[in-house]
Design an enzyme around this catalytic site. Structure first.
Site: not given
Length: 417
Positions: A200, A326, A355
């Site tokens: 991320s 996502d 995610h």
């Protein structure tokens, strides 16, 4: 170049992206959830990945009762198992007087690499408010140490349990702390190869670092999971009502808590009370992050933080995993057309997975698709260094650079005679 899994004729337009990514409303992904992920990369890189990372050619079958990216993301956060990991903590100082917390797993019992000085190292960068205790980090460490490698988790300033010594935290666009960490790791083990793994926001930092340092990264390769390719559009997606309720609100609260914990030193440079009233990540970044790192606005910060258009500056092999559903990273932002022109970057796209989730099986508590991909890629990089360089055209580039440098030196010598 084109997607390596192309059965249709692309001779008229070889640069055409896969329908999965090009058309957000494509019915293909809805009708066929259990499909082989789309692998976008050069043919040579594709051949390397299919040989050494067979998971890229497998069908991704998401957990049937975790339908949709939001559910995948939530279930993963709530139910994912946490493998036991024992860290050795180290605090290192930065040039501005701050400190960074590193969590090491030295793996001294490694049978594959008994010599510490040459034992390959995986450098892990967690997400926005994450640290070495996140379940995805613990699983990554478990995977890497199983193969005999050393791991070190780079906790962003203020999130690893350490005190802030200066009024500086972290952001996706600033790579100075990562550069300090890499220098430290390479200083300790100059003969050990280093692979960067970013999740991320950690993936955004890693990609920005690899683009900024180019051939001087100190790393042999990188892997990212669930990167937000366009921070502005990611922020828009996260502010959709349901996404704000399920994710944005929680993450913003986590950011506010960290500011509260370090309030005494941070109030020297920001209006802490104003920051603590932020209701979204964007508001937090506007009031805190942008101000702290010298941006005129949050828009300027987000543009600088977005890694998609910087990929062409990278010079090491990179594998990027993203899911089309996502909620943090809209599929319309995936840099398909950019990756198609690059020999060293591979983009692996699943129709589902959410995610940092990619859950499989009826009881998805253990290792999932992303952990398997991570483990296989790390091993492929460390065990086949020359093959991956050749597959990504890096040996040719290095040789070309060598000849270019030699020619330049020859010209300088002739001028000095």
């Amino acid at each position: 170049m084109r997607s390596s899994r192309h059965s249709q004729d692309t001779t008229q337009n070889p640069q055409a992206p896969r329908p999965l990514v090009e058309d957000p409303s494509s019915e293909v992904e809805k009708d066929h959830p259990w499909r082989t992920p789309a692998l976008i990369c050069s043919e040579a890189f594709s051949a390397f990945l299919h040989k050494h990372c067979p998971v890229v050619a497998e069908r991704f079958c998401p957990t049937p009762w975790c339908w949709g990216g939001r559910v995948q993301t939530l279930v993963c956060a709530l139910l994912k198992s946490r493998p036991p990991v024992s860290y050795r903590n180290e605090l290192i100082r930065t040039v501005d007087g701050g400190q960074i917390s590193l969590d090491w797993v030295d793996n001294h019992t490694s049978e594959t690499y008994p010599e510490s000085r040459t034992r390959p190292t995986v450098l892990i960068l967690p997400g926005l408010t994450g640290n070495s205790q996140q379940s995805y980090v613990l699983h990554a460490v478990s995977q890497a140490t199983r193969w005999g490698y050393r791991c070190v988790v780079f906790n962003n300033r203020g999130v690893g349990g350490e005190e802030l010594l200066t009024p500086v935290t972290y952001c996706a666009a600033n790579t100075s702390d990562l550069e300090r960490v890499v220098q430290h790791v390479k200083g300790l083990y100059p003969q050990a190869p280093v692979l960067g793994a970013g999740v991320s926001l950690g993936g955004m930092i890693l990609l920005n670092y690899l683009a900024r340092k180019r051939t001087e990264t100190g790393m042999v390769a990188g892997i990212t999971i669930s990167v937000a390719w366009d921070a502005l559009k990611s922020s828009d997606s996260m502010e959709e009502p349901l996404n704000w309720l399920l994710f944005n609100k929680h993450l913003t609260n986590g950011l506010r808590q960290k500011v509260t914990r370090h309030r005494k030193i941070l109030e020297k440079v920001v209006d802490v009370d104003y920051v603590l009233k932020a209701r979204t990540i964007r508001e937090f970044d506007e009031r805190f992050t942008s101000h702290l790192f010298g941006y005129k606005s949050c828009v300027d910060y987000y543009r600088d933080a977005s890694p998609a258009k910087k990929l062409h500056h990278t010079a090491v092999p990179i594998l990027c995993l993203n899911a089309a559903d996502d909620p943090f990273s809209p599929q319309s932002t995936f840099p398909v057309s950019i990756v198609q022109t690059l020999p060293n970057v591979a983009l692996l796209l699943t129709a589902h997975g959410g995610h940092i989730a990619f859950l499989q099986g009826l009881f998805p508590r253990g290792e999932s698709y992303m952990e398997r991909l991570f483990g296989q890629f790390v091993q492929a990089v460390f065990e086949n260094p020359r093959d991956i360089k050749r597959a990504c055209g890096i040996e040719k580039e290095e040789l070309s650079q060598y000849h270019s440098d030699s020619k330049e030196y020859s010209i300088r010598d002739s001028r000095n005679q």
